[in-house]
Design an enzyme around this catalytic site. Structure first.
Site, PDB file in Angstrom:
ATOM      1  N   PRO A  89      -3.771   7.912   4.506  1.00 48.98           N
ATOM      2  CG  PRO A  89      -2.653   6.483   5.977  1.00 48.98           C
ATOM      3  CD  PRO A  89      -3.948   6.643   5.235  1.00 48.98           C
ATOM      4  CB  ALA A  91       4.567  10.458   3.453  1.00 51.84           C
ATOM      5  CD  GLN A 139       0.641   6.306   8.971  1.00 49.91           C
ATOM      6  OE1 GLN A 139       1.025   7.465   8.863  1.00 49.91           O
ATOM      7  NE2 GLN A 139       1.466   5.279   8.938  1.00 49.91           N
ATOM      8  CE1 TYR A 141       4.384   3.658   7.573  1.00 50.98           C
ATOM      9  CE2 TYR A 141       4.260   6.032   7.264  1.00 50.98           C
ATOM     10  CZ  TYR A 141       4.113   4.748   6.774  1.00 50.98           C
ATOM     11  OH  TYR A 141       3.699   4.556   5.477  1.00 50.98           O
ATOM     12  CB  THR A 167       1.260   1.810   8.842  1.00 52.46           C
ATOM     13  OG1 THR A 167       0.290   2.761   8.385  1.00 52.46           O
ATOM     14  CG2 THR A 167       1.792   1.039   7.651  1.00 52.46           C
ATOM     15  CB  SER A 262      -4.016  -1.578   3.023  1.00 52.93           C
ATOM     16  OG  SER A 262      -3.074  -0.812   2.292  1.00 52.93           O
ATOM     17  CG  HIS A 264       1.986   0.665   2.179  1.00 59.37           C
ATOM     18  ND1 HIS A 264       1.956   0.734   3.542  1.00 59.37           N
ATOM     19  CD2 HIS A 264       2.556   1.826   1.774  1.00 59.37           C
ATOM     20  CE1 HIS A 264       2.508   1.871   3.947  1.00 59.37           C
ATOM     21  NE2 HIS A 264       2.874   2.551   2.889  1.00 59.37           N
TER      22      HIS A 264
END
Length: 367
Positions: A89, A91, A139, A141, A167, A262, A264
């Site tokens: 994912p 943005a 995904q 948020y 996430t 991850s 990130h």
């Protein structure tokens, strides 16, 4: 300063790897977009560590192996994939290409893969699903209002997304020095399309209160919210951003269906370990009870093999496909996926692995 070039309608002969796409993308992305896509948090130590962790590990060949009939097909939480590689994912993909997430999702489906569509996508999740013509994951948020979270989950289910990925490692943004130095800002045509019309969170702080502790973290998700979210959906639920074994064990206890190991992409907290270095400890903690995906640092098919050898069921790529998207749109993303699949097949064949089931720590040279 070199002018930004439009996307290509073909794949040049010298564009043969993920690294080549990064080189080409520098010509096809604006300086503003590069500041967002290519930077990481603080001193970018964790971003560099992701790449170094793969470079540090060596493969062990197996000669004279019979691998006829081999393949790298994969089954993952109901998905039948041509290879164990998905699009992470990311943005605001319209920063790098006018078709944004639609083009990336279409390419993923065409190449037998799938894509995790971000809450912060610059295209509504329903439009991405329609363009993909294949299974996607959503995904999530976490938002300050549970009603908003529930609405996003309902939209994803209605659009036939196949899994929900929360996430958990980014309840607030990292210290993005490179973005700040470059003066990064979203252009008017790019926004978080899935949150359009939703009221932004504006914490009311008393004198002496901290925006971090009393504002942003006050509405961040916690383990009780995982239980609540589990009750809101029938979709498989994965947590993305797990690096600590204790968190992996807690997630397993609370009934999640998978984890994404991850950091990130090094974009949130600098100085955390590379995702690949954390993977073996997470694999040991869950002991095969959950599928593990790895995100961060994949640049070669041999990197995919290394991740699978250390306990991953599949991997995600992020920056590489943004570079491909910027360079040649859906064609670029499809070509990148095919290239990485072919590299994985070569690495498997030369280490004696006919299928993914044959991959084990024995393909790695002892450290």
């Amino acid at each position: 300063m070199t002018a930004q070039l439009p996307p290509l309608d073909h794949i040049p002969a010298d564009l043969v790897s993920a690294v080549d796409y990064q080189r080409y993308a520098a010509r096809h992305m604006s300086a503003n977009a590069r500041a967002y896509v290519d930077s990481a948090a603080a001193d970018e130590l964790s971003h560099a560590a992701n790449l170094a962790a793969f470079a540090r590990r060596q493969l062990q060949t197996q000669v004279l192996a019979d691998v006829r009939g081999g393949h790298c097909r994969s089954e993952l939480l109901g998905l039948s994939l041509s290879h164990p590689l998905l699009l992470a994912p990311v943005a605001y993909q319209k920063l790098v290409h006018a078709d944004g997430e639609r083009a990336a999702a279409y390419a993923a489906t065409a190449m037998g893969s799938s894509m995790l569509v971000s809450t912060l996508a610059s295209t509504p999740l329903e439009e991405v699903a329609a363009a993909a013509q294949g299974p996607l994951w959503f995904q999530l948020y976490w938002q300050h209002d549970r009603a908003v979270v529930a609405e996003l989950v309902q939209r994803a289910e209605a659009a036939a997304y196949r899994a929900l990925v929360l996430t958990v490692d980014a309840p607030l943004a990292g210290v993005r020095n490179a973005e700040a130095r470059a003066g990064f800002q979203l252009p008017p045509r790019v926004q978080a399309a899935n949150l359009a019309g939703m009221a932004p969170y504006q914490p009311a702080l008393a004198a002496g209160q901290s925006m971090v502790f009393d504002g942003l973290m006050a509405v961040a998700p916690n383990w009780a919210d995982i239980d609540w979210l589990r009750q809101q959906t029938r979709l498989p639920l994965l947590l993305k951003g797990v690096l600590a074994p204790r968190d992996a064990r807690r997630a397993q206890q609370q009934g999640v269906d998978g984890l994404i190991v991850s950091n990130h992409g090094g974009r949130v907290l600098d100085s955390v370990p590379a995702s690949l270095d954390a993977l073996p400890r997470i694999a040991e903690a869950v002991d095969g009870a959950l599928p593990l995906l790895l995100d961060g640092g994949i640049r070669r098919g041999s990197d995919i093999l290394k991740a699978l050898a250390l306990g991953a069921s599949a991997v995600l790529i992020g920056r590489p496909y943004l570079h491909a998207l910027a360079t040649a749109g859906a064609l670029g993303v499809a070509h990148l996926l095919r290239t990485l699949q072919e590299e994985l097949e070569v690495a498997m064949a030369l280490t004696g692995c006919r299928t993914l089931a044959d991959i084990s720590p024995e393909v790695l040279w002892p450290e």
